[in-house]
Design an enzyme around this catalytic site. Structure first.
Site, short mmCIF file in Angstrom:
data_model
loop_
_atom_site.label_atom_id
_atom_site.label_comp_id
_atom_site.label_asym_id
_atom_site.label_seq_id
_atom_site.Cartn_x
_atom_site.Cartn_y
_atom_site.Cartn_z
N GLY A 181 23.98 -3.93 -26.06
CA GLY A 181 24.97 -2.98 -26.57
C GLY A 181 26.08 -2.76 -25.56
O GLY A 181 25.82 -2.66 -24.36
N ASP B 88 18.32 4.41 -19.81
CA ASP B 88 16.87 4.22 -19.90
C ASP B 88 16.33 3.09 -19.02
O ASP B 88 15.24 2.58 -19.26
CB ASP B 88 16.46 3.97 -21.36
N VAL C 113 34.57 -10.05 -10.51
CA VAL C 113 35.58 -11.10 -10.40
C VAL C 113 36.39 -10.95 -9.12
O VAL C 113 36.58 -11.92 -8.35
CB VAL C 113 36.51 -11.08 -11.63
N ARG D 198 23.73 -10.71 -29.57
CA ARG D 198 22.29 -10.96 -29.46
C ARG D 198 22.06 -12.46 -29.52
O ARG D 198 22.79 -13.19 -30.19
CB ARG D 198 21.54 -10.28 -30.61
N MET E 247 22.72 8.91 -30.28
CA MET E 247 22.00 7.68 -29.96
C MET E 247 20.88 7.95 -28.97
O MET E 247 20.85 8.99 -28.31
CB MET E 247 22.96 6.62 -29.44
N THR F 89 24.27 0.52 -19.89
CA THR F 89 23.74 0.99 -21.17
C THR F 89 23.96 2.49 -21.29
O THR F 89 23.71 3.24 -20.33
CB THR F 89 22.23 0.68 -21.33
N HIS G 283 28.49 4.86 -33.84
CA HIS G 283 29.05 4.03 -32.79
C HIS G 283 30.29 4.61 -32.11
O HIS G 283 30.79 4.01 -31.16
CB HIS G 283 29.34 2.63 -33.34
N ASP H 99 22.24 4.55 -22.90
CA ASP H 99 20.98 5.29 -23.06
C ASP H 99 20.40 5.81 -21.75
O ASP H 99 19.52 6.66 -21.77
CB ASP H 99 19.93 4.42 -23.75
N ARG I 233 17.52 5.30 -28.92
CA ARG I 233 16.47 4.72 -29.75
C ARG I 233 15.07 4.99 -29.19
O ARG I 233 14.14 5.30 -29.91
CB ARG I 233 16.70 3.21 -29.89
N GLY J 75 25.21 23.78 -25.91
CA GLY J 75 24.53 25.02 -26.28
C GLY J 75 23.72 24.91 -27.55
O GLY J 75 23.67 25.85 -28.35
N ASP K 105 17.79 -3.34 -20.56
CA ASP K 105 16.45 -3.86 -20.29
C ASP K 105 16.26 -5.27 -20.85
O ASP K 105 15.75 -6.16 -20.16
CB ASP K 105 15.42 -2.91 -20.90
#
Length: 321
Positions: free
Chosen positions: A11, A129, A24, A72, A169, A125, A251, A127, A171, A185, A103
């Site tokens: 993502g 995570d 670069v 993907r 978001m 990412t 998104h 997330d 997951r 809040g 990951d």
């Protein structure tokens, strides 16, 4: 190493372009040739490379998304696909690869490293995570986007005495929901790491707060909770008498200009990754730990686990009544 490649995978996340820019320019300034790989591991398999120089990455530090695109790749998960990628690296003289992603992207980097193509992973990412990392590129921008969107939703919720349920978001991780919930809040925050009961954690909290003359509410839900929002909205309205609406931010959370924190951290991480490859060090993941940039063995990094900050979770619920 004299020739390296950089790709973005998984993502997209704001700050990926800043990381590409750092890779670069660090490579160029140290006499290395650098190729950008178009559309992640698919591009690596197909030899979809473009040689990059200092001007190739001008004016991208602020931009969301990734100029190298992302995709993907089911084929890369096969031994045949991986061998095609390795053959392309040998054909183009690529001696190491910087992989910017999450990951799943790092698992691909690990597999390439095992087969003789040194890779360094850079965590990008929204997330947040990645277990070895306190902070991942894109997380801060995403949080600020959520906060802005929920603040706007709050305006209309307050005007009509409504309850707004907002799905964000996350997951498998509740970091976005927890921190955005505190910043906005929210009366209730539902995340996949903590078992929840709608009656106890939403309905009863709202009823308790109604007694203090509060008339509008924000409920933040992480997508990883798997909640049927239409059903939840109907239940809240029936049991509390508060008109309710739900919003899935979707998104919009991935886009937008990267924040200062994401631009700076991405630059530091991209620079660090190239320095590892310059010293012929691969099979590593770059990580942010307590504002410092460090690196871990990629196998160690993938086996680590990350848990939600329960103290922060408890703070969120103490101050949200």
């Amino acid at each position: 190493m004299k020739t390296i490649a950089v790709l973005t995978s998984g993502g997209d996340a704001p700050g990926m372009n800043a990381a590409v820019r750092a890779v670069v320019r660090t490579a160029c300034e140290n006499g290395m040739k650098v190729y950008g790989v178009i559309r992640g591991y698919n591009g690596l398999i197909n030899g979809d490379f473009v040689e990059m120089d200092l001007r190739s990455v001008s004016d991208i530090i602020n931009r969301g998304g990734t100029i190298l695109y992302s995709a993907r790749s089911a084929e890369f998960a096969t031994e045949e696909g991986m061998q095609k990628a390795i053959d392309q690296c040998h054909k183009w003289g690529i001696e190491g690869v910087v992989v910017i992603g999450g990951d799943g992207s790092f698992r691909g980097a690990r597999d390439l490293s095992e087969r003789g193509i040194p890779c360094v992973g850079v965590p990008g990412t929204i997330d947040n995570d990645i277990a070895c990392c306190d902070y991942t590129i894109g997380y801060d921008t995403c949080l600020n986007t959520i906060m802005d969107m929920v603040d706007r939703i709050r305006d209309t919720s307050e005007s009509h005495d409504r309850c707004s349920i907002v799905e964000v978001m996350g997951r498998r991780a509740g970091y976005l929901a927890l921190n955005a919930g505190i910043a906005c809040g929210a009366t209730s925050i539902l995340i996949p790491e903590v078992p929840f009961d709608i009656e106890k954690h939403v309905i009863e909290r709202m009823k308790k707060t109604q007694k203090t003359d509060k008339k509008h509410f924000i409920i933040i839900v992480a997508e990883g909770c798997g909640i049927d929002l239409e059903k939840l909205t109907k239940e809240i309205q029936e049991k509390t008498g508060v008109e309710s609406r739900y919003t899935i931010l979707g998104h919009v959370q991935r886009g937008g200009y990267a924040t200062v924190k994401d631009r700076v951290m991405a630059t530091r991480m991209g620079n660090y990754a190239v320095k590892l490859l310059m010293n012929n060090i691969g099979n590593r993941v770059v990580a942010a730990q307590k504002e410092e940039v460090v690196d871990y063995d990629i196998f160690e990094a993938l086996n680590m686990t990350k848990s939600i900050d329960m103290d922060l979770y408890n703070v969120a619920h103490e101050v949200s009544i």
